[in-house]
Write an enzyme that holds these catalytic residues in place. Structure first.
Site, mmCIF file in Angstrom:
data_model
loop_
_atom_site.group_PDB
_atom_site.id
_atom_site.type_symbol
_atom_site.label_atom_id
_atom_site.label_comp_id
_atom_site.label_asym_id
_atom_site.label_seq_id
_atom_site.Cartn_x
_atom_site.Cartn_y
_atom_site.Cartn_z
ATOM 1 N N GLN A 83 37.698 71.309 115.898
ATOM 2 C CA GLN A 83 38.193 72.613 115.439
ATOM 3 C C GLN A 83 37.248 73.164 114.157
ATOM 4 O O GLN A 83 37.289 74.200 113.824
ATOM 5 C CB GLN A 83 39.635 72.481 114.837
ATOM 6 N N CYS A 126 47.436 72.585 122.283
ATOM 7 C CA CYS A 126 47.118 72.361 123.597
ATOM 8 C C CYS A 126 48.277 72.264 124.435
ATOM 9 O O CYS A 126 48.305 71.722 125.587
ATOM 10 C CB CYS A 126 46.073 71.150 123.894
ATOM 11 N N ASN A 169 44.198 71.010 113.869
ATOM 12 C CA ASN A 169 44.055 72.106 114.708
ATOM 13 C C ASN A 169 45.167 72.916 114.404
ATOM 14 O O ASN A 169 45.324 74.210 114.680
ATOM 15 C CB ASN A 169 43.984 71.654 116.328
HETATM 16 N N1 PLP Z 1 40.584 67.830 119.216
HETATM 17 C C1 PLP Z 1 41.158 68.919 118.615
HETATM 18 C C2 PLP Z 1 41.274 68.969 117.124
HETATM 19 C C3 PLP Z 1 41.797 70.021 119.383
HETATM 20 O O1 PLP Z 1 42.064 71.007 118.682
HETATM 21 C C4 PLP Z 1 41.481 70.191 120.727
HETATM 22 C C5 PLP Z 1 42.068 71.048 121.456
HETATM 23 O O2 PLP Z 1 42.735 71.752 121.012
HETATM 24 C C6 PLP Z 1 40.684 68.894 121.174
HETATM 25 C C7 PLP Z 1 40.454 67.871 120.706
HETATM 26 C C8 PLP Z 1 40.660 68.839 122.730
HETATM 27 O O3 PLP Z 1 39.492 69.604 123.150
HETATM 28 P P1 PLP Z 1 39.467 69.907 124.673
HETATM 29 O O4 PLP Z 1 40.534 71.214 124.832
HETATM 30 O O5 PLP Z 1 38.161 70.559 124.814
HETATM 31 O O6 PLP Z 1 39.474 68.867 125.506
#
Ligand code: PLP
Length: 381
Positions: free
Chosen positions: A178, A323, A150
């Site tokens: 991603q 996030c 990400n």
């Molecule tokens: N995995 C990756 C690689 C992410 O980039 C993200 C969010 O940025 C997530 C998991 C989590 O996804 P969610 O926001 O739908 O919980």
């Protein structure tokens, strides 16, 4: 506003909103109800399940389990595999560059006495299948390595890792949050056992995700209940599921063209920044990288200050992991890649998406070098 933070979240496409609206208005049935209103909702859910399966190359739509987000899908895979094993001390393998939702799940397992091996990454952010293989043991029940990172966009060799896992009888999970909708995925052909994706990264709403669970793989459910064939309890979020389905259909249809367009825009952005900004370095794999992600480190600059300065110019980019933006911490991904601290501090991620235009990139190429220069001159870099 110019939005170049699609790895954080994406706008919901109008077609997706249109598809969802009836299920927020008149089609409010519970998909588990036997009468016609419920059955209409059920049909819509099943049609979305097929669209998700189609996007990721699953053989059977029943291999798709809906969840509330990508993080939940990751937790379902990691905890589901761990709690399903009652004997012995299960062992796990993951990588140092995973999303926090995966890393923190493994930390919890470690606190409960389970063992986890962490594969490192090379300077491009790539995980070595050989290292993953060397970390697996007799007791290993699950390997989890993400499909695309990400932060820097590096695409991991999941097909090779899946093959290693298969040969050793170990389950393989990949976090494709991603990559889904951005690059092709062939869950069945690549031999994946578990794969997570998330709606809001592919122009569907937030609060919906899915886990691909290969036929025959059994996980302990995190939310007990009868829905989703006993694999994830809770009445389905029908409107969001319909939105995810529509987004997957659009993504599948447009994948090739979209990929080319994004690559062209991303390359223009990269060339421009590297030419116009002194002390800029591009992170991630030069070749095997998401077509939408350009991650830079600027020498003698605080990435967070640049994000704020760009925000004042109407440009949305990210200064840290997707996030947790807003709480800048040194990136564990860049650390694992061995990026020097002075560069880690000055990191900014540009992530393009549906709707990104040449004009936006041109504008970004005016604004970014100016902002970097101003910050450096003002001594608040
Ligand atoms: N995995 C990756 C690689 C992410 O980039 C993200 C969010 O940025 C997530 C998991 C989590 O996804 P969610 O926001 O739908 O919980």
């Amino acid at each position: 506003m110019i939005y170049l933070d699609h790895n954080a979240t994406t706008p919901v496409r109008p077609e997706v909103v249109e598809a969802m609206l009836p299920f927020l208005r008149q089609e409010y049935g519970n998909p588990s109800s036997v009468y016609f209103l419920g059955q209409k909702a059920r049909r819509a859910v099943e049609s979305s399940r097929e669209a998700v399966a189609d996007l990721i190359g699953a053989k059977d739509s029943q291999e798709i389990v809906f969840a509330s987000c990508g993080s939940e899908a990751n937790a379902m895979a990691v905890f589901g595999a761990a709690y399903g094993r009652n004997h012995g001390r299960p062992h796990f393998v993951t990588s140092a560059v995973e999303h926090p939702s995966v890393l923190k799940a493994f930390e919890i397992l470690q606190r409960r006495g389970m063992e986890v091996g962490f594969a490192g990454a090379d300077p491009f952010g790539k995980v070595s299948p050989r290292e993953v293989e060397s970390l697996t043991q007799e007791r290993t029940v699950l390997v989890s390595v993400m499909h695309a990172n990400n932060e820097v966009g590096t695409i991991e060799p999941v097909e090779e890792i899946a093959e290693i896992c298969r040969a050793r009888g170990v389950l393989f999970h990949t976090d494709a949050v991603q990559s889904a909708g951005k690059i092709p995925i062939q869950a069945e052909d690549w031999g994946l056992d578990l794969l997570s994706l998330s709606g809001h990264k592919l122009n569907a709403p937030k609060g919906i995700g899915a886990l691909y669970v290969r036929r025959g793989v059994s996980l302990e459910p995190l939310i007990p209940g009868k829905q989703e064939k006993n694999r994830r309890g809770g009445t389905q979020n029908v409107a969001a599921i319909v939105g995810l389905g529509e987004a997957c259909r659009l993504a599948k249809k447009e994948l090739a063209g979209h990929h080319q367009k994004l690559l062209k825009l991303r390359r223009a952005l990269e060339r421009g920044i590297l030419k116009k900004v002194k002390g800029a370095r591009l992170n991630g794999d030069p070749e095997g990288r998401l077509p939408n992600t350009a991650h830079f480190s600027f020498e003698s600059l605080e990435g967070h200050n640049l994000v704020v300065a760009l925000d004042l110019q109407g440009l949305c980019v990210s200064g840290g992991p997707a996030c947790s933006s807003g709480a800048p911490e040194p990136s564990h991904v860049l650390k694992a890649m061995g990026v020097p601290d002075s560069f880690i501090r000055g990191s900014v991620r540009f992530s393009l998406g549906w709707g990104s235009t040449e004009e936006e990139i041109e504008r970004a190429l005016e604004v970014v070098p100016q902002a970097v220069e101003q910050l450096r001159q003002a001594g608040v870099a």
